[in-house]
Every structure is written in structure tokens, then in C-alpha cells.
Design a protein around this motif. Structure first.
Motif, mmCIF file in Angstrom:
data_model
loop_
_atom_site.group_PDB
_atom_site.id
_atom_site.type_symbol
_atom_site.label_atom_id
_atom_site.label_comp_id
_atom_site.label_asym_id
_atom_site.label_seq_id
_atom_site.Cartn_x
_atom_site.Cartn_y
_atom_site.Cartn_z
ATOM 1 N N GLY A 39 38.552 -17.148 52.235
ATOM 2 C CA GLY A 39 39.672 -17.625 51.436
ATOM 3 C C GLY A 39 39.653 -17.161 49.999
ATOM 4 O O GLY A 39 40.676 -17.141 49.348
ATOM 5 N N ASN A 40 38.504 -16.797 49.462
ATOM 6 C CA ASN A 40 38.414 -16.435 48.051
ATOM 7 C C ASN A 40 37.699 -15.106 47.895
ATOM 8 O O ASN A 40 36.588 -14.953 48.346
ATOM 9 C CB ASN A 40 37.630 -17.481 47.253
ATOM 10 C CG ASN A 40 38.404 -18.753 47.094
ATOM 11 O OD1 ASN A 40 39.609 -18.739 46.947
ATOM 12 N ND2 ASN A 40 37.699 -19.868 47.125
ATOM 13 N N ASN A 41 38.342 -14.194 47.255
ATOM 14 C CA ASN A 41 37.726 -12.922 46.900
ATOM 15 C C ASN A 41 37.882 -12.731 45.406
ATOM 16 O O ASN A 41 38.934 -13.024 44.853
ATOM 17 C CB ASN A 41 38.392 -11.741 47.621
ATOM 18 C CG ASN A 41 38.139 -11.786 49.101
ATOM 19 O OD1 ASN A 41 37.020 -12.033 49.537
ATOM 20 N ND2 ASN A 41 39.181 -11.560 49.891
ATOM 21 N N VAL A 42 36.858 -12.233 44.762
ATOM 22 C CA VAL A 42 36.940 -12.004 43.322
ATOM 23 C C VAL A 42 38.121 -11.095 43.005
ATOM 24 O O VAL A 42 38.813 -11.280 42.033
ATOM 25 C CB VAL A 42 35.615 -11.401 42.793
ATOM 26 C CG1 VAL A 42 35.747 -11.001 41.345
ATOM 27 C CG2 VAL A 42 34.489 -12.397 42.963
ATOM 28 N N GLU A 43 38.410 -10.148 43.880
ATOM 29 C CA GLU A 43 39.495 -9.208 43.631
ATOM 30 C C GLU A 43 40.846 -9.902 43.575
ATOM 31 O O GLU A 43 41.792 -9.383 43.012
ATOM 32 C CB GLU A 43 39.503 -8.133 44.716
ATOM 33 C CG GLU A 43 38.229 -7.325 44.736
ATOM 34 C CD GLU A 43 38.051 -6.543 46.025
ATOM 35 O OE1 GLU A 43 38.866 -6.705 46.948
ATOM 36 O OE2 GLU A 43 37.092 -5.774 46.098
ATOM 37 N N GLN A 44 40.963 -11.088 44.170
ATOM 38 C CA GLN A 44 42.235 -11.795 44.203
ATOM 39 C C GLN A 44 42.401 -12.740 43.022
ATOM 40 O O GLN A 44 43.410 -13.407 42.899
ATOM 41 C CB GLN A 44 42.353 -12.597 45.502
ATOM 42 C CG GLN A 44 42.370 -11.728 46.731
ATOM 43 C CD GLN A 44 42.348 -12.563 48.004
ATOM 44 O OE1 GLN A 44 41.993 -13.737 47.988
ATOM 45 N NE2 GLN A 44 42.710 -11.948 49.101
ATOM 46 N N HIS A 45 41.416 -12.821 42.165
ATOM 47 C CA HIS A 45 41.449 -13.774 41.063
ATOM 48 C C HIS A 45 41.394 -13.055 39.721
ATOM 49 O O HIS A 45 40.740 -12.046 39.573
ATOM 50 C CB HIS A 45 40.233 -14.713 41.125
ATOM 51 C CG HIS A 45 40.286 -15.661 42.276
ATOM 52 N ND1 HIS A 45 40.969 -16.838 42.218
ATOM 53 C CD2 HIS A 45 39.732 -15.603 43.503
ATOM 54 C CE1 HIS A 45 40.840 -17.471 43.367
ATOM 55 N NE2 HIS A 45 40.091 -16.740 44.162
ATOM 56 N N GLU A 47 40.342 -14.890 37.291
ATOM 57 C CA GLU A 47 39.437 -15.811 36.639
ATOM 58 C C GLU A 47 38.045 -15.723 37.269
ATOM 59 O O GLU A 47 37.812 -14.932 38.162
ATOM 60 C CB GLU A 47 39.990 -17.224 36.765
ATOM 61 C CG GLU A 47 40.195 -17.611 38.213
ATOM 62 C CD GLU A 47 41.247 -18.691 38.385
ATOM 63 O OE1 GLU A 47 40.935 -19.644 39.082
ATOM 64 O OE2 GLU A 47 42.334 -18.544 37.842
ATOM 65 N N GLU A 48 37.183 -16.579 36.811
ATOM 66 C CA GLU A 48 35.826 -16.635 37.343
ATOM 67 C C GLU A 48 35.785 -17.535 38.575
ATOM 68 O O GLU A 48 36.571 -18.473 38.690
ATOM 69 C CB GLU A 48 34.889 -17.198 36.276
ATOM 70 C CG GLU A 48 34.841 -16.339 35.030
ATOM 71 C CD GLU A 48 34.113 -17.012 33.886
ATOM 72 O OE1 GLU A 48 34.166 -18.249 33.784
ATOM 73 O OE2 GLU A 48 33.506 -16.294 33.098
ATOM 74 N N ILE A 49 34.861 -17.245 39.480
ATOM 75 C CA ILE A 49 34.676 -18.047 40.676
ATOM 76 C C ILE A 49 33.310 -18.708 40.580
ATOM 77 O O ILE A 49 32.296 -18.027 40.397
ATOM 78 C CB ILE A 49 34.758 -17.184 41.953
ATOM 79 C CG1 ILE A 49 36.146 -16.563 42.053
ATOM 80 C CG2 ILE A 49 34.422 -18.004 43.180
ATOM 81 C CD1 ILE A 49 36.301 -15.593 43.196
ATOM 82 N N ASP A 50 33.290 -20.034 40.687
ATOM 83 C CA ASP A 50 32.039 -20.792 40.637
ATOM 84 C C ASP A 50 31.317 -20.692 41.975
ATOM 85 O O ASP A 50 31.916 -20.899 43.033
ATOM 86 C CB ASP A 50 32.307 -22.270 40.356
ATOM 87 C CG ASP A 50 32.866 -22.503 38.969
ATOM 88 O OD1 ASP A 50 32.350 -21.865 38.033
ATOM 89 O OD2 ASP A 50 33.791 -23.304 38.832
ATOM 90 N N LEU A 64 31.067 -15.640 39.408
ATOM 91 C CA LEU A 64 31.446 -14.278 39.809
ATOM 92 C C LEU A 64 32.685 -13.902 38.999
ATOM 93 O O LEU A 64 33.612 -14.698 38.870
ATOM 94 C CB LEU A 64 31.775 -14.224 41.291
ATOM 95 C CG LEU A 64 30.639 -14.451 42.269
ATOM 96 C CD1 LEU A 64 31.191 -14.400 43.703
ATOM 97 C CD2 LEU A 64 29.555 -13.421 42.100
ATOM 98 N N THR A 65 32.688 -12.689 38.481
ATOM 99 C CA THR A 65 33.842 -12.213 37.733
ATOM 100 C C THR A 65 34.212 -10.820 38.196
ATOM 101 O O THR A 65 33.389 -10.097 38.753
ATOM 102 C CB THR A 65 33.563 -12.175 36.215
ATOM 103 O OG1 THR A 65 32.458 -11.307 35.971
ATOM 104 C CG2 THR A 65 33.251 -13.556 35.682
ATOM 105 N N GLN A 66 35.428 -10.461 37.961
ATOM 106 C CA GLN A 66 35.909 -9.130 38.293
ATOM 107 C C GLN A 66 35.826 -8.263 37.055
ATOM 108 O O GLN A 66 36.222 -8.689 35.962
ATOM 109 C CB GLN A 66 37.338 -9.197 38.798
ATOM 110 C CG GLN A 66 37.893 -7.866 39.179
ATOM 111 C CD GLN A 66 39.319 -7.979 39.705
ATOM 112 O OE1 GLN A 66 39.890 -9.057 39.731
ATOM 113 N NE2 GLN A 66 39.878 -6.872 40.115
ATOM 114 N N ASP A 67 35.317 -7.057 37.193
ATOM 115 C CA ASP A 67 35.264 -6.112 36.065
ATOM 116 C C ASP A 67 36.586 -5.434 35.869
ATOM 117 O O ASP A 67 37.346 -5.220 36.706
ATOM 118 C CB ASP A 67 34.204 -5.035 36.294
ATOM 119 C CG ASP A 67 32.803 -5.605 36.112
ATOM 120 O OD1 ASP A 67 32.654 -6.627 35.433
ATOM 121 O OD2 ASP A 67 31.885 -5.003 36.668
#
Length: 67
Positions: A39-45, A47-50, A64-67
């Protein structure tokens, strides 16, 4: 993910990614586990993912963050 602690590899871990939880995930004898959270991919956000990982009496949290 790989367990890198100095203690013996735990048999299972629990992990939490944003509001999703997986409990009792088995690790290989080398300490590897494939984390899945469809359900959650860093590429889809934007923002940061806890992320929190718990094993035995320990835990570790990070973002997790996206560059």
C-alpha cells in the motif's frame, strides 16, 4: 532488510510502515527478511514514511524519504 545486531538473529520481527503492521515475520538464518507493504511506496509520497521494526525486547525507528 538484514538484521545486523551482535546478538543471535531473532526468529521473527514485527514491523510498522506508516499505519500498516506486519507481525511475526520470519528471518532467514542469515538475518534477512523481505519487507512487503503493497500500500505504501516511497515513490508515491512527497513526504517521509515512518518505519518501526521490533524484535525481542528491542526496536528501531527511522524515516524513509525519496531523493
Amino acid at each position: 532488510m538484514q538484521y545486523t545486531g551482535e546478538e543471535p538473529v531473532p526468529e521473527t520481527i514485527d514491523y510498522y510502515i506508516d499505519s500498516s503492521a506486519v507481525t511475526g515475520r520470519t528471518l532467514s538464518e542469515n538475518g534477512y527478511a523481505e519487507l512487503t507493504n503493497r500500500g505504501n511506496n516511497v515513490e508515491q509520497h512527497d513526504e517521509e514514511i515512518d518505519v518501526t521494526i521490533e524484535w525481542e525486547d528491542d526496536s528501531e525507528s527511522f524515516l524513509l524519504t525519496q531523493d
